[in-house]
Every structure is written in C-alpha cells, then in structure tokens.
Design an enzyme around this catalytic site. Structure first.
Site, PDB file in Angstrom:
ATOM      1  N   ARG A 174      -8.580 -15.596 -33.985  1.00 26.38           N
ATOM      2  CA  ARG A 174      -8.804 -16.906 -34.372  1.00 26.38           C
ATOM      3  C   ARG A 174      -7.996 -17.411 -35.283  1.00 26.38           C
ATOM      4  O   ARG A 174      -8.410 -16.439 -35.720  1.00 26.38           O
ATOM      5  CB  ARG A 174     -10.595 -17.443 -33.711  1.00 26.38           C
ATOM      6  CG  ARG A 174     -10.695 -17.466 -32.010  1.00 26.38           C
ATOM      7  CD  ARG A 174     -12.189 -18.401 -32.971  1.00 26.38           C
ATOM      8  NE  ARG A 174     -12.752 -17.967 -31.265  1.00 26.38           N
ATOM      9  CZ  ARG A 174     -13.756 -16.949 -31.324  1.00 26.38           C
ATOM     10  NH1 ARG A 174     -13.945 -15.925 -32.444  1.00 26.38           N
ATOM     11  NH2 ARG A 174     -13.741 -17.095 -30.197  1.00 26.38           N
TER      12      ARG A 174
ATOM     13  N   TYR B  66      -8.787 -16.095 -17.595  1.00 24.17           N
ATOM     14  CA  TYR B  66      -7.324 -14.893 -18.113  1.00 24.17           C
ATOM     15  C   TYR B  66      -7.155 -13.437 -16.880  1.00 24.17           C
ATOM     16  O   TYR B  66      -5.737 -13.406 -16.320  1.00 24.17           O
ATOM     17  CB  TYR B  66      -7.926 -14.026 -19.560  1.00 24.17           C
ATOM     18  CG  TYR B  66      -7.502 -14.100 -20.293  1.00 24.17           C
ATOM     19  CD1 TYR B  66      -6.738 -14.401 -21.165  1.00 24.17           C
ATOM     20  CD2 TYR B  66      -8.465 -14.830 -21.632  1.00 24.17           C
ATOM     21  CE1 TYR B  66      -6.984 -15.901 -22.252  1.00 24.17           C
ATOM     22  CE2 TYR B  66      -8.334 -14.946 -21.991  1.00 24.17           C
ATOM     23  CZ  TYR B  66      -7.457 -15.725 -22.818  1.00 24.17           C
ATOM     24  OH  TYR B  66      -7.719 -17.020 -24.204  1.00 24.17           O
TER      25      TYR B  66
ATOM     26  N   HIS C  12     -15.791 -13.470 -27.064  1.00 18.11           N
ATOM     27  CA  HIS C  12     -16.713 -14.577 -26.069  1.00 18.11           C
ATOM     28  C   HIS C  12     -17.997 -14.524 -25.313  1.00 18.11           C
ATOM     29  O   HIS C  12     -18.590 -12.839 -25.186  1.00 18.11           O
ATOM     30  CB  HIS C  12     -15.685 -14.630 -24.514  1.00 18.11           C
ATOM     31  CG  HIS C  12     -14.528 -15.201 -24.769  1.00 18.11           C
ATOM     32  ND1 HIS C  12     -13.320 -14.604 -23.495  1.00 18.11           N
ATOM     33  CD2 HIS C  12     -13.722 -16.192 -25.930  1.00 18.11           C
ATOM     34  CE1 HIS C  12     -12.749 -15.697 -24.391  1.00 18.11           C
ATOM     35  NE2 HIS C  12     -13.198 -16.031 -25.395  1.00 18.11           N
TER      36      HIS C  12
ATOM     37  N   HIS D  53      -3.147 -20.241 -31.187  1.00 19.78           N
ATOM     38  CA  HIS D  53      -4.131 -19.704 -30.205  1.00 19.78           C
ATOM     39  C   HIS D  53      -3.275 -18.415 -29.064  1.00 19.78           C
ATOM     40  O   HIS D  53      -4.031 -18.652 -27.968  1.00 19.78           O
ATOM     41  CB  HIS D  53      -5.103 -20.854 -29.701  1.00 19.78           C
ATOM     42  CG  HIS D  53      -6.205 -20.555 -29.021  1.00 19.78           C
ATOM     43  ND1 HIS D  53      -6.739 -20.440 -30.117  1.00 19.78           N
ATOM     44  CD2 HIS D  53      -6.937 -20.456 -28.038  1.00 19.78           C
ATOM     45  CE1 HIS D  53      -8.230 -19.749 -29.690  1.00 19.78           C
ATOM     46  NE2 HIS D  53      -7.859 -20.160 -28.408  1.00 19.78           N
TER      47      HIS D  53
ATOM     48  N   LYS E  28     -17.279 -17.448 -33.919  1.00 19.66           N
ATOM     49  CA  LYS E  28     -17.847 -18.586 -33.795  1.00 19.66           C
ATOM     50  C   LYS E  28     -19.357 -17.986 -33.916  1.00 19.66           C
ATOM     51  O   LYS E  28     -19.551 -17.102 -32.706  1.00 19.66           O
ATOM     52  CB  LYS E  28     -17.843 -19.056 -31.936  1.00 19.66           C
ATOM     53  CG  LYS E  28     -15.981 -20.387 -32.163  1.00 19.66           C
ATOM     54  CD  LYS E  28     -15.674 -20.855 -31.137  1.00 19.66           C
ATOM     55  CE  LYS E  28     -14.518 -21.369 -30.927  1.00 19.66           C
ATOM     56  NZ  LYS E  28     -14.448 -22.182 -29.874  1.00 19.66           N
TER      57      LYS E  28
ATOM     58  N   ARG F 264      -3.475 -15.749 -28.726  1.00 20.92           N
ATOM     59  CA  ARG F 264      -4.809 -14.686 -28.324  1.00 20.92           C
ATOM     60  C   ARG F 264      -4.600 -14.924 -27.066  1.00 20.92           C
ATOM     61  O   ARG F 264      -5.345 -13.848 -26.858  1.00 20.92           O
ATOM     62  CB  ARG F 264      -5.669 -15.630 -29.196  1.00 20.92           C
ATOM     63  CG  ARG F 264      -6.900 -15.415 -28.485  1.00 20.92           C
ATOM     64  CD  ARG F 264      -8.048 -16.865 -29.028  1.00 20.92           C
ATOM     65  NE  ARG F 264      -9.856 -16.803 -28.776  1.00 20.92           N
ATOM     66  CZ  ARG F 264     -10.249 -14.873 -29.182  1.00 20.92           C
ATOM     67  NH1 ARG F 264     -10.206 -14.658 -30.177  1.00 20.92           N
ATOM     68  NH2 ARG F 264     -11.815 -15.926 -28.809  1.00 20.92           N
TER      69      ARG F 264
END
Length: 295
Positions: free
Chosen positions: A146, A276, A267, A241, A170, A244
């Site tokens: 990110r 995806y 994730h 992004h 995150k 990414r």
C-alpha cells in the site's frame, strides 16, 4: 456541534488509538454533515432524526457521491451516534432506523503487463528524482505494498540480502514480502546514489525521501504516478493502489493460489482477496472474446 465532533475525534485518538488517516476520514465526514445540518437550521445533534439523515444521504447521491462513499459516511455516523448515546449526549439514536446501503460490485482498474512496462519506463533515470521515482514504481509493483506502507518504509525494514521487505500494514499487522531482482537492483541503485544526494549529509530512517531530505508524502507519490500515467498514454484511472491490484492480478493469473496472494497483500480475511478472482475471470473472458474465432 463542531465541539462535540472534536471531542469524539480526540476520544478516537486517545482512547481507541485509531490511525491519523482514519481520524482524518471521520473528521471530513462529520464536519461536512455538521455543515449540512446547519444549512437546515439544525444546531444540535439532539434535533437530528432519521429523516434529516436520509435527506442528507439523498443529497450526497444527487451530488454524485459514490455508493462506497455513502456507505463509509453511514458507518462513520453510526459509530458517532453510538458514542453520543454512550455519553448521554442524546437520548435517542436516529441511526437505529437507518439501513446501510448495500455495497455495489466494483472491480478496480488493473494495468496490463504491457501498460506496467510502459509506466515503469516513464521516469527520467538520468537524475536523482527519476531514479527515486522509478524505484518507487518498481517496489510498488514488485511487492503489492500500500502507498502508506511504502512511504513509511524504513531502512531497517529492508532485508535485501534475503530478498525480503518487512512492513506494517492495517491494524499494525506485520508481514514479510519477497522482492524480485529487478526491483531490488533499482533499490540498491537508489540507496547508494540518489538517496544520499537527497539527504545532503542529513539523516533519515525512511527509505523514500523528498527534495528536502524528509519522508516523501502519500500525496506526492499519488501526483507522480498520475503524471507518469499521462506520459505513458494510459487512459485508465490509475492510483498507487492500481499497482497493488495489478501485482495481485498478475501473480494470480500466472498460477499463484489465493491463500498466497492473501498473505502477500496482508488481507486478514480471504474474502477481501477474492475480488481478484473476479478480475481474472473477467480478463479471461476478454482474452477469449478477442482470440477465439467463434467468440
């Protein structure tokens, strides 16, 4: 109303420990909502009912706000009114009668391999800024970081002798990401040349620096990518992004399994990664339609 918003944001920072970016997002939503309420002569959260909120959501829709923006706003407002109830600032919670809009299906733009190649070649690598920018693009595409992870990358996070980068994502979740030889070579070139010139005998723990030797900003990376996308003649809506998304899609199309992609992207829930597979299926259909004689 603005004072109560500021009290809430301070609570989020001190009591909940939320990130600056999250608090910034909450501040924007709540400040705009306060402005909208004052225009309707509603000067206290005690006077806000579900109809005022529904009217405000409809106004957002008419202004062209995306479904995801409205969903984020509803989530912000729901948490804020829970806070007002908890601290007995209001007696009734109007959000109890508001449903969250369903999230629309939206597949992010993904660059083709050819488009990525064109984009990576845009920075002028005859100067220190071009080498830095080329390295940023190479690292983003090679690792799927990110942009917040990229700008916060420190020298101590680089383990180039093992072809690895360490990052904090995150939720303060740490992960280790492999980095390929091409991106690693650009990193070495940047670290041993351009970065030293940008520092000008100063010190910084951060990998990517601006012209003053400080940490490069998220906005700066965003603006540079927009400029190089334009130079490359790419018509898609490309952000940091997007690289990414392209990283994830390309490795999935070349045989990586979903669990591996989940780990690489950091994730916490594989359902986030599953978008995806939809992108890959869509691109497979495009290839089929283009090349099958009876498609």
């Amino acid at each position: 109303m603005n004072d109560q918003v500021e009290d809430y944001l301070h609570y989020l920072l001190v009591e909940r420990g939320l990130s600056d970016n999250t608090i910034k997002s909450y501040r924007q939503d709540l400040k705009e909502f306060c402005t909208g309420m004052k225009e309707k002569h509603v000067n206290s959260f005690k006077d806000v009912d579900q109809y005022e909120i529904l009217n405000y959501m409809e106004m957002m829709k008419q202004k062209g706000k995306s479904r995801n923006t409205i969903i984020r706003f509803v989530s912000t407002l729901r948490k804020f009114f829970q806070y007002l109830m908890e601290f007995k600032i209001i007696k009734q919670n109007p959000m109890n009668k508001i449903d969250t809009p369903k999230k629309g299906k939206h597949l992010p733009d993904v660059l083709s391999v050819d488009e990525v190649d064109r984009l990576l070649k845009m920075p002028d690598t005859n100067n220190k800024y071009g080498i830095r920018d080329r390295t940023i693009l190479e690292v983003l595409y090679a690792t799927g970081l990110r942009v917040s992870e990229l700008i916060n990358l420190k020298l101590s996070d680089l383990h180039l002798e093992m072809n690895l980068i360490q990052t904090i994502g995150k939720g303060d979740k740490e992960r280790i990401v492999p980095i390929g030889n091409v991106a690693q070579n650009w990193l070495s070139k940047y670290l041993n040349g351009s970065r030293l010139k940008l520092l000008k005998h100063r010190t910084s723990p951060y990998v990517f620096l601006n012209a003053h030797g400080g940490r490069i900003s998220r906005q700066s990376v965003w603006e540079k990518i927009k400029r190089y996308v334009s130079l490359a003649g790419i018509k898609k809506n490309v952000t940091p992004h997007t690289l990414r998304h392209s990283f994830a899609t390309h490795i999935l199309e070349n045989g990586a399994d979903l669990r591996t992609v989940q780990e690489l992207l950091g994730h916490s829930d594989i359902s986030t990664t599953q978008i995806y597979t939809h992108i890959s299926h869509e691109r497979l259909s495009q290839v089929y339609d283009k090349y099958h004689p009876r498609a």
